[in-house]
Design an enzyme around this catalytic site. Structure first.
Site, PDB file in Angstrom:
ATOM      1  N   GLY A   1       0.931  -1.401  -0.194  1.00  7.76           N
ATOM      2  CA  GLY A   1      -0.018  -0.319  -0.136  1.00  7.76           C
ATOM      3  C   GLY A   1       1.148   1.012  -0.007  1.00  7.76           C
ATOM      4  CG  ASN A   2      -0.151   6.170  -1.585  1.00  8.33           C
ATOM      5  OD1 ASN A   2       1.205   5.508  -2.346  1.00  8.33           O
ATOM      6  ND2 ASN A   2      -0.193   7.285  -1.075  1.00  8.33           N
TER       7      ASN A   2
ATOM      8  CD  GLU B   1       2.305 -11.039   3.672  1.00 11.86           C
ATOM      9  OE1 GLU B   1       1.577 -12.159   3.674  1.00 11.86           O
ATOM     10  OE2 GLU B   1       1.622  -9.728   3.072  1.00 11.86           O
TER      11      GLU B   1
END
Length: 502
Positions: free
Chosen positions: A270-271, A293
């Site tokens: 994500g950002n 991951e």
């Protein structure tokens, strides 16, 4: 034989995708490769979706169980969900069509810790695995499979499936060969042994996947890119959150609780995660490592800058620009990136041993530190828990990040009580919003509540949270974790009824 299929036995099984899809039977459980839009089969799923649609038109509905590593792409999840072709989906998804069908009750979905999937399949919890559809980047002369841009659960699919369909994707970089570490030493209890990883760079397995040729019923040649979203530069909110996390790391180093090179990083997708990684690139920390991951743009940039020495993961999740850079310079990354099966990349034993610093995004947190990572208003699932639980409970420091509000201010990310619990207060060390950082370690529930409200809540919601907490301390059933049971979820009820928590 083509350049990517260097073994005659496998080359003799090359067919078109439509023919391969015909080999999947109604009711089959199908394990497909793929993790965060990387390394998923590109043609067989769409061919299967066309076959399912035709079966429906003929009045003979067809569905399959769909198991993957994590999220995939519209050509897989979306295509099969659109034609009502999925019976049970696991363990994680992020596809909008699938999400809608799940929340409408038209598609069964089980949300699982990613490290648990392989073990449960070996236990037979979900029934037999009938077919594996796995993308590889090539097949060697002696019949070994070269993994592509994700490993995920592919080792387990190839071992457990009765029948195997391979997609050999020549778009994937030939330089991926040798970048994987597939460990074949796992077993079910009572035969389980320690996993011998003491540093993210430790190689304990093989660079190839094994599959007996007589198991393979079809090979499909493809040349299609992974589905990777464009990278959005961090916004002001993400940069503020990242700044608080970096300040926290510096304080931990000064206090002697972290070494100057930190500990292995785990970062969710994500950002905000990319903003933290970008900040690390400009910060004072050198000699960094990652045991995570997914490798995103920010982690690739850290490698390019020389700050990150080694990144161990199970998949890539790169923007098109970063993919082009990676494919152009794969040799430069060969000794700095290692892709493993997700049962190893997310293994709690290894995460605890290495002392990972876990950073994951959330939907909401409550004032006592419980975390909801998956559900909107308690009942609509967004994506899934993914690997956040694998890392959070076992991390050296477990950090959860979120903007303090959403939906234009109509939703507070800090609430009296979360509407769904994915991570209990016992697994949460630090909560961060753009407003500030709350270090909850060593604090009682009431002390945690005071800190979360003052440090993390948006100013528009802070007075209401203070009021709730003060009144709860006066009239709750007990004062260890004081709640007003008739109000604890009233903020969510307000949003469902009126479209705002205000």
């Amino acid at each position: 034989m083509s350049g990517r299929i260097r073994n005659q036995q496998f080359a003799a099984k090359v067919v078109e995708a439509d023919e391969a899809a015909e080999l999947i039977r109604p009711g089959d459980n199908v394990g497909m490769s793929g993790f965060t839009g990387a390394g998923y089969p590109k043609e067989v799923p769409e061919a299967l979706a066309k076959r399912v649609a035709k079966s429906h038109e003929q009045g003979d509905p067809m569905k399959v169980g769909l198991w993957t590593g994590a999220s995939t792409a519209p050509e897989l999840d979306g295509a099969l969900a659109e034609v009502e072709g999925i019976d049970l989906r696991l363990p994680y998804q992020s596809d909008p069509v699938s999400r809608q069908k799940i929340n409408e009750g038209r598609l069964d979905y089980t949300d699982i810790h990613l490290s648990h999937v392989a073990q449960r399949v070996w236990q037979g919890i979900y029934g037999d695995l009938d077919v594996a559809v796995v993308e590889v980047s090539g097949i060697t002369e002696d019949g070994r499979l070269i993994p592509s841009s994700s490993v995920g659960n592919n080792k387990t699919w190839l071992e457990q499936a009765d029948r195997v369909i391979l997609e050999v994707n020549s778009w994937q970089s030939e330089g991926l060969e040798g970048m994987h570490d597939v460990y074949y030493g796992t077993a079910l209890p009572p035969h389980r042994k320690p996993i011998p990883i003491t540093h993210p760079s430790d190689r304990i397995g093989e660079p190839y996947l094994d599959c007996p040729p007589d198991k393979v019923i079809a090979v499909v040649e493809t040349e299609s890119p992974d589905r990777n979203a464009s990278f959005t530069p961090p916004d002001a909110t993400s940069e503020q959150i990242a700044g608080h996390v970096l300040d926290f790391f510096e304080l931990e180093v000064r206090s002697g609780r972290l070494p100057r090179e930190l500990l292995p990083l785990q970062s969710g997708v994500g950002n905000v995660a990319n903003a933290v990684l970008a900040g690390l690139g400009e910060g004072p920390f050198d000699g960094l490592t990652a045991y995570t991951e997914v490798i995103q743009d920010g982690m690739l940039q850290l490698i390019d800058s020389g700050k990150l020495q080694m990144a161990s993961a199970t998949a890539f999740s790169l923007s098109p620009t970063a993919v082009e850079r990676f494919n152009r310079n794969t040799a430069d990354y060969r000794d700095k990136i290692m892709l493993r099966p997700q049962e190893i990349s997310n293994h709690p034993e290894v995460v605890r041993r290495l002392g990972c610093l876990a950073m994951n995004g959330i939907v909401e947190a409550d004032i006592f530190g419980n975390i909801n990572s998956t559900h909107l208003m308690g009942s609509k699932i967004q994506n899934g828990i993914g690997g956040s639980g694998d890392f959070a409970r076992n991390a050296y420091v477990s950090i959860f990040v979120t903007p303090s509000q959403a939906k234009g201010g109509d939703v507070s990310s800090i609430v009296p009580m979360v509407s769904h619990v994915d991570h209990t207060e016992h697994d949460v060390d630090v909560i961060v919003t753009e407003q500030g950082l709350a270090d909850l370690r060593g604090l009682s529930p009431k002390k945690r509540a005071e800190l979360v409200i003052e440090r993390c809540a948006h100013p528009d919601y802070k007075p209401a949270l203070r009021d709730y907490f003060q009144r709860a301390q006066q009239s709750a059933f007990g004062l260890h974790t004081p709640h007003l049971l008739d109000e604890a979820l009233s903020w969510h009820h307000n949003f469902v009824q009126r479209g705002s928590m205000r």
